[in-house]
Design an enzyme around this catalytic site. Structure first.
Site, mmCIF file in Angstrom:
data_model
loop_
_atom_site.group_PDB
_atom_site.id
_atom_site.type_symbol
_atom_site.label_atom_id
_atom_site.label_comp_id
_atom_site.label_asym_id
_atom_site.label_seq_id
_atom_site.Cartn_x
_atom_site.Cartn_y
_atom_site.Cartn_z
ATOM 1 N NE ARG A 51 -2.913 0.332 3.412
ATOM 2 C CZ ARG A 51 -2.039 0.514 4.496
ATOM 3 N NH1 ARG A 51 -1.331 1.565 4.521
ATOM 4 N NH2 ARG A 51 -2.081 -0.229 5.266
ATOM 5 C CE1 TYR A 103 -18.121 9.734 -15.449
ATOM 6 C CE2 TYR A 103 -16.767 9.799 -13.480
ATOM 7 C CZ TYR A 103 -17.696 9.209 -14.419
ATOM 8 O OH TYR A 103 -18.077 7.933 -13.949
ATOM 9 C CG ASP A 176 -10.305 15.196 -15.160
ATOM 10 O OD1 ASP A 176 -9.623 14.493 -16.119
ATOM 11 O OD2 ASP A 176 -11.146 14.678 -14.859
ATOM 12 C CE LYS A 201 -13.038 6.777 -18.552
ATOM 13 N NZ LYS A 201 -12.983 6.877 -17.251
HETATM 14 O O1 P1T Z 1 -13.915 6.057 -13.702
HETATM 15 P P1 P1T Z 1 -12.751 6.705 -13.090
HETATM 16 O O2 P1T Z 1 -11.372 5.891 -13.460
HETATM 17 O O3 P1T Z 1 -12.621 6.643 -11.583
HETATM 18 O O4 P1T Z 1 -12.385 7.954 -13.766
HETATM 19 C C1 P1T Z 1 -13.376 9.225 -13.244
HETATM 20 C C2 P1T Z 1 -13.259 10.167 -14.359
HETATM 21 C C3 P1T Z 1 -12.678 11.392 -14.021
HETATM 22 N N1 P1T Z 1 -12.415 12.492 -15.013
HETATM 23 C C4 P1T Z 1 -13.058 12.242 -16.232
HETATM 24 C C5 P1T Z 1 -12.743 13.601 -17.203
HETATM 25 C C6 P1T Z 1 -13.800 11.207 -16.616
HETATM 26 O O5 P1T Z 1 -14.283 10.872 -17.845
HETATM 27 C C7 P1T Z 1 -13.785 9.991 -15.805
HETATM 28 C C8 P1T Z 1 -14.794 8.900 -16.077
HETATM 29 N N2 P1T Z 1 -15.402 8.999 -16.882
HETATM 30 C C9 P1T Z 1 -16.206 8.106 -17.495
HETATM 31 C C10 P1T Z 1 -16.411 6.637 -17.086
HETATM 32 C C11 P1T Z 1 -17.118 8.360 -18.792
HETATM 33 O O6 P1T Z 1 -17.368 7.402 -19.537
HETATM 34 O O7 P1T Z 1 -17.268 9.523 -19.146
#
Ligand code: P1T
Length: 385
Positions: A51, A103, A176, A201
């Site tokens: 961790r 998001y 972001d 992503k």
């Molecule tokens: O899903 P996660 O890895 O926790 O990421 C969150 C997140 C944060 N910032 C942006 C700009 C994002 O698009 C996302 C997650 N987005 C999707 C799952 C989506 O389909 O838009």
């Protein structure tokens, strides 16, 4: 940091990824261990418990830092875990100015968790309008949260201008950078203090892992976020860290193809009689096309659009595509079509959502790297009635 002065693709393949010191393995091994045998109290090889630190994760963290041009990188179990870690810098009563097109999960975290539990105060504004941000900043504002380009409207905010404005007022700036990826945009070089990614992503790139990352060059901020990473524990396992690291190796070539295909798709949509609106920063008609050319080195692979037939036509279209999968998420090599109102942005109340353009008629595309002719033909078939 080794390789920090090399080109982007070289950093992606080599930064943090030197031959394994124990075995010479050319590729960073998956250190699937929770613990490390120590020689004597306080005597170990830099790792005690996974961790707190893990060599596979450390390689990913160094690579992410190198790609963002940052001194430090940290990896998390998801993009939202990375976001939460940045928010841990704040104290009850602190004010945050955040974009009003985020998001849906980031909005839900801010509005339903951090506002109530951590007593943070949020003001949501259109961060593409510097005057609106200026008006929203208060003496107790500690953080400006900017998503650019935004999810799902693809609106851009001027990172350099907003950073100058926030810094004058004593607030830090978090960006972001998920939609652009570090290949097309490096917020720290434009004045931002910290960068957040959903590595699920583009960075992972194959829709096979959930992860997050934070990068900064502020030592104090890094130490505080690293403390939180260990104290709260939302770390990626070694295999997930490795999968993201493997994805990063091809980030440069993937992003170039995502962009080429997205531009072809956006141009096709723009010229289609059944299409009402198209959002893509690479189109000269996009309201921040000039900013996109200045602030980004490319326009990335995300497109959103509405059809003349409204919601009904949108519902029909998502059921007709064959190459585009009707699914949440983005940034993988395969093309996805999403209905934000019922999927990624369902957590935002309808009225607020619709004010921002996220209507039942909006569709979002994550344009993959298949043959672009197949992508255009697939959409043509799905939207032409
Ligand atoms: O899903 P996660 O890895 O926790 O990421 C969150 C997140 C944060 N910032 C942006 C700009 C994002 O698009 C996302 C997650 N987005 C999707 C799952 C989506 O389909 O838009």
């Amino acid at each position: 940091m080794k390789f920090a002065d090399r080109g982007f693709a070289t950093r992606a393949i080599h930064a943090g990824q030197e031959a394994d010191p124990a075995t010479g393995a050319t590729i960073v091994p998956i250190y699937q261990t929770s613990t490390y045998t120590q020689e004597a109290p306080g005597q170990h090889k830099g790792y005690e418990y996974s961790r707190s630190g893990n060599p596979t994760r450390a390689a990913l963290e160094e690579c992410v830092a190198a790609l963002e041009g940052a001194e430090y990188g940290l990896a998390f179990a998801s993009g939202l875990a990375a976001t939460t870690a940045v928010m841990s810098l704040l104290s009850p009563g602190d004010h945050v100015v955040a974009g009003d097109d985020l998001y849906g999960g980031s909005y839900r975290l801010f509005d339903k968790v951090l506002k109530r539990g951590n007593k943070l105060d949020f003001t949501y504004v259109d961060t593409s309008d510097p005057a609106a941000v200026e008006k929203a900043l208060r003496p107790e504002t500690k953080l400006l949260w900017v998503e650019t380009p935004t999810n799902p409207m693809l609106t851009l905010s001027d990172i350099r201008e907003l950073s100058g404005m926030a810094h004058e007022r004593g607030a830090v700036v978090a960006v972001d950078n998920t939609f652009a990826s570090p290949y097309f945009q490096r917020p720290l070089s434009l004045g931002a203090d910290v960068v957040v990614h959903s590595t699920t992503k583009y960075m992972g790139g194959h829709s096979d892992v959930v992860g997050g990352a934070v990068a900064t060059s502020h030592e104090g901020m890094h130490e505080a976020i690293k403390f939180y990473q260990n104290a709260a524990g939302a770390v990626p396992g070694a295999f997930d860290a490795w999968i993201v690291l493997r994805g990063l190796k091809t980030l440069a070539v993937r992003m170039r193809q995502h962009e080429e295909n997205a531009l072809a798709v956006a141009e096709f949509l723009q010229g289609h009689p059944q299409v009402a609106t198209v959002n893509y920063p690479g189109l000269p008609a996009h309201p921040q096309h000039e900013l996109a050319k200045r602030q980004m080195t490319g326009f990335s692979g995300m497109v959103s659009f509405t059809l003349e037939g409204g919601a009904e036509a949108a519902y029909a279209a998502v059921q007709k595509t064959e190459v585009f999968s009707f699914a949440e998420s983005l940034g993988g090599v395969e093309s996805l079509i999403t209905h934000p109102a019922t999927m990624t942005h369902a957590a935002i109340p309808r009225e607020e959502r619709e004010e921002r353009g996220v209507t039942d008629g909006l569709l979002r595309l994550s344009v993959g790297i298949e043959d672009k002719e197949d992508l255009v033909a697939d959409l043509d078939r799905a939207i032409s009635s």
